[in-house]
Motif scaffolding. Structure first.
Motif, mmCIF file in Angstrom:
data_model
loop_
_atom_site.group_PDB
_atom_site.id
_atom_site.type_symbol
_atom_site.label_atom_id
_atom_site.label_comp_id
_atom_site.label_asym_id
_atom_site.label_seq_id
_atom_site.Cartn_x
_atom_site.Cartn_y
_atom_site.Cartn_z
ATOM 1 N N GLY A 1 0.990 -1.565 -0.204
ATOM 2 C CA GLY A 1 0.102 -0.485 -0.014
ATOM 3 C C GLY A 1 1.192 1.056 -0.377
ATOM 4 O O GLY A 1 1.867 1.992 0.102
ATOM 5 N N ALA A 2 -0.221 2.333 -0.598
ATOM 6 C CA ALA A 2 0.854 3.621 -0.815
ATOM 7 C C ALA A 2 1.796 3.680 0.883
ATOM 8 O O ALA A 2 2.224 4.858 0.818
ATOM 9 C CB ALA A 2 -0.620 4.464 -1.494
ATOM 10 N N ARG A 3 1.105 3.856 1.786
ATOM 11 C CA ARG A 3 1.536 4.080 3.291
ATOM 12 C C ARG A 3 2.098 3.335 3.859
ATOM 13 O O ARG A 3 2.622 3.125 5.186
ATOM 14 C CB ARG A 3 0.663 4.702 4.285
ATOM 15 N N GLY A 4 2.475 2.061 3.213
ATOM 16 C CA GLY A 4 3.515 1.225 3.986
ATOM 17 C C GLY A 4 4.818 1.029 3.727
ATOM 18 O O GLY A 4 5.476 0.206 3.942
ATOM 19 N N THR A 5 5.512 2.649 3.804
ATOM 20 C CA THR A 5 6.678 2.442 4.049
ATOM 21 C C THR A 5 7.315 3.270 4.766
ATOM 22 O O THR A 5 6.694 3.897 5.760
ATOM 23 C CB THR A 5 7.075 3.351 2.334
ATOM 24 N N PHE A 6 8.443 3.327 4.987
ATOM 25 C CA PHE A 6 9.351 4.464 6.029
ATOM 26 C C PHE A 6 10.770 5.005 5.585
ATOM 27 O O PHE A 6 11.191 4.548 3.987
ATOM 28 C CB PHE A 6 9.813 3.438 7.446
ATOM 29 N N ASP A 7 11.055 5.941 5.693
ATOM 30 C CA ASP A 7 12.808 6.593 5.565
ATOM 31 C C ASP A 7 13.063 6.172 6.672
ATOM 32 O O ASP A 7 13.388 6.115 7.760
ATOM 33 C CB ASP A 7 12.214 8.112 4.813
ATOM 34 N N LEU A 8 13.988 6.151 6.229
ATOM 35 C CA LEU A 8 15.731 5.670 6.950
ATOM 36 C C LEU A 8 16.791 6.564 6.938
ATOM 37 O O LEU A 8 17.276 7.134 5.971
ATOM 38 C CB LEU A 8 16.656 4.424 6.717
#
Length: 289
Positions: free
Chosen positions: A47-54
């Protein structure tokens, strides 16, 4: 030029709107990109909101703390892109920092956004321990940090061990919790929108204060006394409950600081809010290493 533009916007906007739209863009534009690398859009769920920035500091040590920052937005809005300044601020202190997106209302209701934060946290921990994405492998102390609605979410991860357990982590994996202007004890609900976000059948489980007991990580709870969005009594109540149950809760109540100031104080590019907030957060996180 960018700095002057931001100061102009800052004077024109109210505190509640500070991190919205072009004001956030301007703050992030004057925030340094040196000393770390930002890995964008790493996936933890579909999904569009299933990511993170590291945010990976240069020369990251194997025992440097891992910070997962959960942003706020009334459980119905927000984006990791707004909080570049937070990632930079904490990475500049030598911490490995992850900022995940998560599903919000109406795509999900409680506890969906907490489950997403747990899944993101577990994915970040696995990446850190395995040395993925070029990050030096290490068993780093995990510190959960949240602002506003994100503080409610992060507090539940720290206190209700069901979420991280389902994601493959344990309560002992959390070395500390930092709450910035968090709602921890906000029943009864009065607005119909919040009644929809927190269904009655699970509403009691949405209150972090109800899970203060047993094994709890050390906490730093920050709140501005000029906050008219989330009553500072939420912080006082959680701290009292944690302490009465034998836990550790350091409290920083800042006169004159509003709701947004609790997180904008982390900025390093400009002096916003109160510098004691960032100093306290960095000191607390370092003490967990």
């Amino acid at each position: 030029m960018v700095r002057r533009r931001f100061l102009s916007l800052l004077g024109a906007l109210s505190g509640a709107a500070l991190l919205a739209g072009c004001a956030a863009d301007a703050l992030n534009a004057v925030t340094s990109g040196r000393g770390f690398r930002r890995l964008k859009g790493l996936r933890y769920a579909p999904g569009a909101r299933g990511t993170f920035d590291l945010y990976v500091p240069d020369g990251l040590s194997a025992d440097a703390p891992l910070v997962v920052f959960v942003y706020g937005g009334s459980w119905d809005s927000g984006s990791k892109d707004i909080y570049y300044f937070v990632g930079q601020s904490l990475a500049s202190a030598g911490f490995l920092v992850a900022i995940p997106d998560y599903r919000v209302y109406p795509e999900t209701v409680f506890p969906g956004f907490v489950e997403d934060a747990a899944a993101a946290t577990a994915a970040v921990v696995r990446l850190s321990r395995s040395g993925g994405e070029g990050v030096s492998a290490g068993r780093r102390p995990l510190i959960l940090v949240g602002h506003s609605a994100g503080a409610e979410i992060a507090a539940l991860l720290a206190l209700d061990d069901r979420y991280l357990a389902r994601a493959g982590l344990g309560a002992r994996d959390v070395a500390g919790f930092v709450g910035l202007a968090g709602p921890y004890d906000f029943l009864p609900l009065k607005e119909e929108r919040y009644k929809r976000i927190f269904p009655e059948s699970v509403r009691a489980d949405s209150q972090p204060i109800n899970f203060a007991g047993g094994r709890m990580p050390p906490m730093l709870l920050v709140h501005g006394l000029a906050d008219t969005t989330v009553d500072p009594q939420n912080t006082r109540s959680l701290a009292a409950k944690v302490r009465s149950a034998g836990g550790s809760a350091e409290v920083l109540l800042v006169p004159g600081l509003d709701h947004v100031g609790a997180v904008s104080s982390l900025a390093t590019a400009l002096r916003l809010g109160d510098g004691r907030v960032r100093e306290s957060v960095v000191r607390f996180v370092r003490a967990r290493a």
